[in-house]
Design a protein around this motif. Sequence first.
Motif, short mmCIF file in Angstrom:
data_model
loop_
_atom_site.label_atom_id
_atom_site.label_comp_id
_atom_site.label_asym_id
_atom_site.label_seq_id
_atom_site.Cartn_x
_atom_site.Cartn_y
_atom_site.Cartn_z
N THR A 38 3.84 -4.46 -0.78
CA THR A 38 5.23 -3.96 -0.88
C THR A 38 5.78 -3.28 0.59
O THR A 38 6.85 -3.66 0.83
N CYS A 39 4.63 -2.74 1.36
CA CYS A 39 5.30 -2.20 2.62
C CYS A 39 5.56 -3.34 3.57
O CYS A 39 6.70 -3.18 4.39
N ALA A 40 5.02 -4.48 3.47
CA ALA A 40 5.40 -5.56 4.14
C ALA A 40 6.67 -6.23 3.75
O ALA A 40 7.41 -6.44 4.69
N GLU A 41 7.17 -6.26 2.63
CA GLU A 41 8.18 -6.61 2.35
C GLU A 41 9.20 -5.84 2.55
O GLU A 41 10.51 -6.24 2.84
N TYR A 83 3.69 -21.49 -8.83
CA TYR A 83 4.17 -19.82 -8.65
C TYR A 83 3.18 -19.47 -7.74
O TYR A 83 3.63 -18.92 -6.59
N TYR A 84 2.12 -19.75 -7.77
CA TYR A 84 0.94 -19.03 -6.69
C TYR A 84 1.43 -19.92 -5.07
O TYR A 84 1.39 -19.05 -4.15
N GLU A 85 1.74 -20.97 -5.37
CA GLU A 85 2.25 -21.54 -3.79
C GLU A 85 3.62 -21.14 -3.33
O GLU A 85 3.74 -20.97 -2.19
N ARG A 86 4.60 -20.78 -4.42
CA ARG A 86 5.68 -20.37 -3.88
C ARG A 86 5.33 -18.97 -3.26
O ARG A 86 6.21 -18.28 -2.20
N LEU A 87 4.58 -18.03 -3.97
CA LEU A 87 4.47 -16.54 -3.54
C LEU A 87 3.58 -16.83 -2.02
O LEU A 87 3.98 -15.94 -1.28
N SER A 88 3.04 -17.83 -1.70
CA SER A 88 2.11 -18.16 -0.66
C SER A 88 3.06 -18.46 0.58
O SER A 88 2.71 -18.64 1.59
N GLN A 89 4.41 -18.78 0.47
CA GLN A 89 5.26 -18.72 1.43
C GLN A 89 5.63 -17.54 2.10
O GLN A 89 6.54 -17.34 3.11
N ARG A 90 5.09 -16.36 1.40
CA ARG A 90 5.65 -15.21 1.83
C ARG A 90 4.49 -14.61 2.92
O ARG A 90 3.48 -14.37 2.45
N ALA A 91 4.74 -14.02 4.10
CA ALA A 91 3.95 -13.72 4.91
C ALA A 91 3.26 -12.55 4.28
O ALA A 91 1.84 -12.14 4.50
N GLY A 92 3.76 -11.52 3.73
CA GLY A 92 3.16 -10.51 3.10
C GLY A 92 2.01 -10.95 2.18
O GLY A 92 0.96 -10.16 2.18
N GLY A 104 9.06 -3.84 5.10
CA GLY A 104 9.10 -3.67 6.61
C GLY A 104 8.77 -2.03 6.90
O GLY A 104 9.30 -1.70 7.87
N LEU A 105 7.89 -1.59 6.10
CA LEU A 105 7.74 -0.16 6.18
C LEU A 105 6.19 0.10 6.78
O LEU A 105 5.27 -0.08 6.62
N PRO A 106 6.43 0.75 8.17
CA PRO A 106 5.05 1.22 8.81
C PRO A 106 4.41 1.97 8.15
O PRO A 106 4.95 2.92 7.42
N PHE A 107 2.93 2.17 8.25
CA PHE A 107 1.95 2.97 7.61
C PHE A 107 0.83 3.04 8.36
O PHE A 107 0.38 2.07 9.46
N GLU A 108 0.10 4.00 7.96
CA GLU A 108 -1.25 4.22 8.39
C GLU A 108 -2.03 4.15 7.34
O GLU A 108 -1.92 4.66 5.99
N ARG A 109 -3.41 3.62 7.44
CA ARG A 109 -4.24 3.37 6.27
C ARG A 109 -5.84 3.90 6.63
O ARG A 109 -6.04 3.70 7.64
N GLU A 110 -6.25 4.65 5.78
CA GLU A 110 -7.63 5.18 5.90
C GLU A 110 -8.47 4.23 4.75
O GLU A 110 -8.12 4.24 3.72
N ASP A 111 -9.73 4.22 5.41
CA ASP A 111 -10.64 3.29 4.23
C ASP A 111 -11.00 4.46 3.29
O ASP A 111 -12.01 5.32 3.94
N TRP A 112 -10.85 4.28 2.18
CA TRP A 112 -11.74 5.02 1.07
C TRP A 112 -12.04 4.21 -0.32
O TRP A 112 -11.29 3.22 -0.30
N GLY A 113 -13.21 4.59 -0.80
CA GLY A 113 -13.79 3.47 -1.89
C GLY A 113 -15.01 2.99 -1.41
O GLY A 113 -15.92 3.35 -0.61
N ALA A 114 -15.77 2.17 -2.40
CA ALA A 114 -16.91 1.47 -2.12
C ALA A 114 -17.17 1.06 -0.91
O ALA A 114 -16.47 0.15 -0.29
N GLY A 115 -18.25 1.39 -0.29
CA GLY A 115 -18.59 1.05 1.25
C GLY A 115 -18.11 1.82 2.37
O GLY A 115 -18.34 1.76 3.42
#
Length: 207
Positions: free
Chosen positions: A19-22, A188-197, A24-35
């Motif tokens: 969603t952020c890619a679509e 449908y999967y291949e159509r979605l795969s035309q999107r960089a995000g 064009g929203l910059p963000f910072e991400r922190e790793d949380w969760g298993a591992g």
Amino acid sequence: MLKIMGKASSINVRKVLWTCAEIGLPFEREDWGAGFRSTGEPEYLRLNPNGLVPVIKDGDFVLWESNTICRYLCGRHERHDLLPTAPQARAQVEKWMDWQAGELNNSWRYAFMALVRDSPQHRNAADLEAGLANWVKHTAILERHLQNGSDYVSGNTFTLADVVLGLSVNRWFMTPMKRPDYPAVAAYYERLSQRAGFIEHGRNGLP
């Protein structure tokens, strides 16, 4: 800057990243969760008492639940192409988003845990067979819907519903199992795969 808390491999975190890619929203991400850092830590539970990813911080505003986060970001940045404001058009998008979260995702949970995660708690053959049948049944609903000739689930325009469903469709194709031939879902999967995000966040970086 928007902060996203959750590991990038999580299907629900990837919804938000795409969603952020679509947008064009910059963000910072922190790793949380298993591992990574445990979502059971008090610091995380103060933000999300469910102990699940993702959580976002937008300034002082904290939000959890991945589909709600995606809706919020589209509204916050006035992306009405992704989430319409007209009541009926918006309802069509949100219907499929809610179906993805409440019905489709629950249908594949047992099979995914057994076949991908190799979970010791998911090794009952009868339960696995039932889980696979349920997954096929729900994916068939999407197949029949896409056979109406529309490029995307809410019509011929890409919306937020395709973001969340695209992650589930990726899981359908990436799980090592025998599956029916659903040509409309495959197209449908291949159509979605035309999107960089989607390539970056939905298909695990795989073209």
